[in-house]
Design a protein around this motif. Sequence first.
Motif, mmCIF file in Angstrom:
data_model
loop_
_atom_site.group_PDB
_atom_site.id
_atom_site.type_symbol
_atom_site.label_atom_id
_atom_site.label_comp_id
_atom_site.label_asym_id
_atom_site.label_seq_id
_atom_site.Cartn_x
_atom_site.Cartn_y
_atom_site.Cartn_z
ATOM 1 N N ARG A 187 -16.273 -9.751 -13.601
ATOM 2 C CA ARG A 187 -16.656 -10.927 -12.778
ATOM 3 C C ARG A 187 -16.259 -11.200 -11.429
ATOM 4 N NH1 ARG A 187 -18.439 -15.198 -16.804
ATOM 5 N NH2 ARG A 187 -18.022 -14.336 -18.909
ATOM 6 N N GLY A 188 -15.193 -10.180 -11.176
ATOM 7 C CA GLY A 188 -14.603 -10.321 -9.657
ATOM 8 C C GLY A 188 -15.060 -9.415 -8.680
ATOM 9 N N ALA A 189 -16.222 -8.784 -9.276
ATOM 10 C CA ALA A 189 -16.823 -7.626 -8.551
ATOM 11 C C ALA A 189 -17.354 -8.380 -6.935
ATOM 12 C CB ALA A 189 -17.875 -6.855 -9.026
ATOM 13 N N ARG A 190 -16.976 -7.618 -6.021
ATOM 14 C CA ARG A 190 -17.379 -8.119 -4.496
ATOM 15 C C ARG A 190 -18.079 -7.132 -3.759
ATOM 16 N NH1 ARG A 190 -11.162 -9.193 -2.334
ATOM 17 N NH2 ARG A 190 -10.709 -7.086 -1.579
ATOM 18 N N GLY A 240 0.935 1.358 -2.307
ATOM 19 C CA GLY A 240 0.105 0.940 -1.471
ATOM 20 C C GLY A 240 -1.340 0.290 -1.155
ATOM 21 N N GLY A 241 -2.566 -0.146 -0.957
ATOM 22 C CA GLY A 241 -3.667 -0.087 -0.234
ATOM 23 C C GLY A 241 -4.345 -1.437 0.061
ATOM 24 N N GLY A 242 -5.569 -1.436 0.308
ATOM 25 C CA GLY A 242 -6.055 -2.770 0.388
ATOM 26 C C GLY A 242 -7.912 -2.938 -0.150
ATOM 27 N N GLY A 243 -8.478 -3.991 0.336
ATOM 28 C CA GLY A 243 -9.709 -3.665 -0.047
ATOM 29 C C GLY A 243 -10.637 -4.546 1.211
ATOM 30 N N ASP A 244 -12.057 -4.753 0.872
ATOM 31 C CA ASP A 244 -13.082 -5.324 1.684
ATOM 32 C C ASP A 244 -13.357 -6.502 0.901
ATOM 33 O OD1 ASP A 244 -15.050 -6.118 3.131
ATOM 34 O OD2 ASP A 244 -15.875 -4.108 3.700
ATOM 35 N N ASP A 245 -13.483 -7.738 1.692
ATOM 36 C CA ASP A 245 -13.968 -9.168 1.107
ATOM 37 C C ASP A 245 -15.174 -9.133 1.016
ATOM 38 O OD1 ASP A 245 -11.501 -9.789 0.398
ATOM 39 O OD2 ASP A 245 -11.111 -10.868 2.355
ATOM 40 N N ARG A 246 -16.369 -8.281 1.482
ATOM 41 C CA ARG A 246 -17.609 -8.615 1.799
ATOM 42 C C ARG A 246 -18.244 -8.077 0.219
ATOM 43 N NH1 ARG A 246 -19.476 -3.984 5.925
ATOM 44 N NH2 ARG A 246 -17.800 -2.968 4.485
ATOM 45 N N ALA A 247 -19.273 -9.120 -0.106
ATOM 46 C CA ALA A 247 -20.056 -8.891 -1.233
ATOM 47 C C ALA A 247 -21.238 -8.153 -0.861
ATOM 48 C CB ALA A 247 -20.098 -10.171 -2.155
ATOM 49 N N MET A 248 -21.891 -7.491 -1.751
ATOM 50 C CA MET A 248 -22.881 -6.761 -1.333
ATOM 51 C C MET A 248 -23.628 -6.077 -2.583
ATOM 52 S SD MET A 248 -21.696 -3.497 0.853
ATOM 53 C CE MET A 248 -20.620 -2.482 0.396
#
Length: 318
Positions: A188-191, A33-41
């Motif tokens: 390269r996909g680090a957000r 299961g789970g998810g993630g956060d779309d914010r780039a920081m």
Amino acid sequence: MVVQQHRSGVGVRAVCALAVVGVMAATAGCSGGGGGDDRAMADERGGADSLDVVHRAAAVLAGTVHGTGTGTGTATGAGARSVAGSAEVRTSMETAAGGTRVTIRGRGAYDFRNQVGRLEVALPEDAAGEDRHRPITELLAPGALYMMNRGAGVPADKWVRIDTTTLEDGNLVTGGVTDPMAAAELLRGARQVTYVGRTELAGVAVRHYRGISDIGRAAREASPKSRGALAAAAKGFRTDTVPFDAYLDEQGRLRKVRHRFSFANEGPAVEVVSTTLLYGFGVPVSVRLPDDRDIYTGKIRQRQPGGTRARARTKAGA
């Protein structure tokens, strides 16, 4: 912990059966299961360019850009140029499920410019159903994984070829080794990137970054030779976010990266921690891919979760 999960339980079991040359299947079933956060920081303690430094890691290794340092984003003197292009590699892939922990280790060299490498992969005792197993030789190439000493009915003098663009995980865990270029391309996909601080690896000063990477974004931004396998992984995973720890030297070269994958279905969760260590930059790397006549096209026995055996057919070029 961010959880990786495939779109179907069948897909998870198929990957687990093949993953780490049957070791994951031998240790446990898979679950979800789970998810993630779309914010780039980027954390300001690492400099305003923390996110950019991590994004550039694969290009620095390939020599398509020069490292610009990992501090303030400026470059002077020797730090403005990096010697990369190739490196010696050590890897470890650790699986944990149901209280059982198995570690597979690899060692070799990789050419980041041509994206080819050769590794010797050592299985732990009993993990392959035997007291001792000869090290597996793996050749890594764009879109392909070649294995010798695969076992499971494959003649000792033959290679098995797997098309990594057809694997649900894009060979991020299948071979027991994450392709070193794929490991870097994932960044390269680090957000999300947080600067953790300075430390040392084998006497080399490095900066430690921690973050979350999006496989789909990495596939879109990856170099053409890496895009196919990462695109397959992006389609095969329902949640394509991967936590990572990355260590870069003063020239912006990736020295160590650790990714954390988690598979889940109806059984115990299987955690996979893949670590890639790079050193000896600029080492000569010579990789000769097998001829078609040296590739096995017969049936391969594979352990399925629960200990049952299935037979799968490989094809030259497949």
